[in-house]
Design an enzyme around this catalytic site. Structure first.
Site, PDB file in Angstrom:
ATOM      1  N   SER A   1       0.846  -1.198   0.000  1.00  0.00           N
ATOM      2  CA  SER A   1       0.000   0.000   0.000  1.00  0.00           C
ATOM      3  C   SER A   1       0.878   1.243   0.000  1.00  0.00           C
ATOM      4  O   SER A   1       1.808   1.349   0.807  1.00  0.00           O
ATOM      5  CB  SER A   1      -0.902   0.018   1.234  1.00  0.00           C
ATOM      6  OG  SER A   1      -1.823  -1.043   1.205  1.00  0.00           O
TER       7      SER A   1
ATOM      8  N   THR B   1     -13.466   6.614   2.923  1.00  0.00           N
ATOM      9  CA  THR B   1     -14.062   5.288   2.911  1.00  0.00           C
ATOM     10  C   THR B   1     -14.462   4.877   4.314  1.00  0.00           C
ATOM     11  O   THR B   1     -13.787   5.212   5.278  1.00  0.00           O
ATOM     12  CB  THR B   1     -13.080   4.244   2.330  1.00  0.00           C
ATOM     13  OG1 THR B   1     -13.639   2.944   2.490  1.00  0.00           O
ATOM     14  CG2 THR B   1     -11.729   4.295   3.032  1.00  0.00           C
TER      15      THR B   1
ATOM     16  N   LYS C   1     -12.211  25.799 -18.296  1.00  0.00           N
ATOM     17  CA  LYS C   1     -12.119  27.058 -19.023  1.00  0.00           C
ATOM     18  C   LYS C   1     -11.920  28.208 -18.040  1.00  0.00           C
ATOM     19  O   LYS C   1     -12.651  28.323 -17.051  1.00  0.00           O
ATOM     20  CB  LYS C   1     -13.400  27.264 -19.835  1.00  0.00           C
ATOM     21  CG  LYS C   1     -13.506  28.567 -20.599  1.00  0.00           C
ATOM     22  CD  LYS C   1     -14.457  29.513 -19.884  1.00  0.00           C
ATOM     23  CE  LYS C   1     -13.964  30.939 -20.052  1.00  0.00           C
ATOM     24  NZ  LYS C   1     -14.308  31.784 -18.925  1.00  0.00           N
TER      25      LYS C   1
ATOM     26  N   CYS D   1     -17.921  34.150 -18.922  1.00  0.00           N
ATOM     27  CA  CYS D   1     -18.919  33.170 -18.510  1.00  0.00           C
ATOM     28  C   CYS D   1     -19.759  32.700 -19.686  1.00  0.00           C
ATOM     29  O   CYS D   1     -20.099  31.517 -19.809  1.00  0.00           O
ATOM     30  CB  CYS D   1     -19.819  33.746 -17.424  1.00  0.00           C
ATOM     31  SG  CYS D   1     -18.927  34.212 -15.923  1.00  0.00           S
TER      32      CYS D   1
END
Length: 534
Positions: free
Chosen positions: A112, A138, A364, A442
């Site tokens: 791990s 988790t 963007k 925008c």
């Protein structure tokens, strides 16, 4: 006796405590194997040795029946008693070198890792594979003290693995598997995960066969897409270099797709530009919807053509989280406009949270916003504005960020730069009046989202056989982004040239008119596009 080759596509970690009421562990395991699990790891943190050995022995009988390799978590004594394919160890378990001495050279050892240094050490120590995580929060393991990697962080780890196989683990469930696979492609070597490791997504299911089959199908689809070149972002279908003329022609062709199909463009945008963005969407032939409630956006997602998330006023974060995830699930393009992301700590943390929940197709922004995401200090932010002299090499900035984020990156300004991580485009249309009206950037995001919807529709019309494949999103979104930028800026040029335009107020109204009037012939005649060598 050499080590066996392993298919790590779907790696099941057991967790008997997570079984649904009335479900037998061995029954669940066999059903999961029937559904497509390719590797099993037995993890029993609170079981005494005798019981652990018996569980491992019976588990091995079942995995052997399906010719699936079995790993034991942590316990050398249990491994030696059962002799499965391998052993998996964590950073706080027995050191890798000592584990190798005890299990022998023929056994497989997985390690791990949660960061680049641990990954390098695992490779140097001879690990046969690594488990990368935790990706997300988790409930199967206490990872509260660890920094969650998210897909992008996993990709950075993959860059140092030198061919060692990898599986990701931590908070992985069917809705986020596509985001994980696409978003974790490494930014330098372009390597991908070999598989995903899951616990509760299968163990907690009342139908583990179906749960396993669903996740396995997503992994297999991603691997197929990697082979064919038909994947998100840098694998968007742009297989061969194209000339500016070809790119302009492909962009212009999407205008008919928009007007013929009227795609529904879902926009979670700031309240300064809602009206203008809706009108711009209508003007080019698409249909806007501005729903923000989390329950609303979930139900809408299957019907939309694309999603725009513009967090200029950050009033609808809950809706943004759900909308982005659902768009990923439904394989719809997501255009992300992180307005003023570098201006405040709150905006930076919000952006990080959004991008850990879903994978954008296009990012963007203006130079300050792109610079903030790229962690560059060349261009600073003052509110929504960029200040400073600009980037020394803007093409390189967008290319590197596109590779890091596995998304098309569009940086707007005096010149616009667009990259999918391989190709870098520079466009030089537009007028100065765009800088003196609110929301021009925008609205650009709005039109980019519209043409990304068209790019997906065009792909599906040409490739009907793969419509139901489980890739994250389909279509040539480099062209979709380019088309959006060109159409908006060329409409602005046409508006500014009108005799009735006297300043910002009349220009704003004329811009909507010309978005309605602009045609493919205008784009073909006026577009200024360069393909840069970066």
């Amino acid at each position: 006796m050499g080590k066996a080759a392993i298919d790590y596509s779907l790696y099941l970690v057991t967790g008997r405590e997570l079984l649904p009421e009335g479900k037998d562990y061995y029954e669940s395991l066999e059903e999961a194997l029937q559904g497509g699990v390719t590797v099993v790891q037995v993890r029993e943190k609170d079981t005494d040795t005798g019981e652990f050995v018996e569980i491992a022995r019976k588990t091995k009988e079942i995995t052997d029946k399906y010719n699936v390799p079995l790993f034991i978590n942590d316990r050398i004594d249990v491994f030696l008693a059962v002799r499965p394919a391998g052993l998996h160890i964590g950073q706080s378990d027995l050191p890798l070198a000592r584990a190798r001495e005890l299990v022998g050279d023929d056994a497989l050892i997985g390690v791990s890792v949660s960061n680049v240094d641990e990954a390098r050490a695992a490779v140097a120590g001879g690990a046969d594979y690594v488990g990368v995580g935790a990706i997300w929060d988790t409930g199967s393991k206490d990872v509260t003290a660890k920094l969650k990697l998210a897909p992008e962080g996993a990709g950075v780890v993959l860059d140092v693995l030198e061919g060692v196989p990898s599986v990701a683990i931590g908070g992985i469930h069917p809705p986020n598997v596509p985001q994980l696979l696409h978003g974790s492609v490494s930014p330098v070597n372009r390597t991908a995960l070999d598989g995903v490791a899951v616990i509760s997504a299968i163990v907690s299911s009342a139908d583990p066969r179906a749960a396993a089959a669903g996740i396995r199908a997503q992994v297999d689809s991603f691997k197929r897409a990697r082979k064919t070149g038909n994947t998100q972002a840098v694998f968007s279908g742009a297989k061969a270099a194209r000339t500016p003329k070809e790119l302009i022609e492909q962009s212009a062709a999407l205008m008919a797709v928009v007007r013929d199909n009227t795609p529904l463009v879902h926009q979670l945008t700031n309240n300064v530009v809602i009206n203008d963005s809706a009108n711009a969407t209508l003007a080019v032939g698409a249909s806007p919807i501005m729903a923000t409630n989390p329950f609303d956006v979930k139900d809408l997602s299957p019907a939309i053509g694309a999603l725009l998330v513009n967090f200029g006023t950050i009033t609808d974060k809950a809706g943004m989280l759900v909308a982005g995830r659902e768009a990923n699930v439904n394989r719809k393009p997501v255009v992300y406009d992180p307005v003023a992301v570098g201006a405040t700590a709150f905006r930076r943390s919000t952006s990080k949270e959004l991008l850990s929940h879903w994978q954008p197709t296009v990012i963007k922004g203006n130079p300050a916003e792109i610079g903030a995401l790229a962690e560059s200090t060349e261009v600073a932010s003052r509110g929504v504005d960029a200040v400073g002299g600009g980037f020394a090499n803007p093409g390189s900035v967008v290319k590197v960020l596109a590779r890091r984020k596995n998304a098309i990156v569009v940086m707007t300004g005096k010149h616009d730069y667009i990259s999918d991580g391989e190709t870098v485009l520079k466009t030089s249309n537009g007028v100065d009046l765009l800088e003196v009206i609110t929301g021009s950037g925008c609205m650009t995001g709005t039109i980019v989202a519209t043409f990304c919807a068209a790019a997906r529709l065009h792909f599906l019309a040409s490739n009907a056989a793969v419509e139901n494949d489980s890739q994250l999103v389909q279509g040539d979104h480099l062209v979709g982004a380019l088309a959006g930028v060109l159409v908006f800026n060329i409409a602005a040029e046409l508006a500014a040239a009108r005799p009735d335009v006297k300043g910002p107020g009349t220009f704003r109204a004329a811009l909507i008119d010309e978005l309605y009037n602009v045609r493919a012939a205008d784009v073909l005649a006026r577009a200024k596009v360069e393909v840069l060598e970066v």
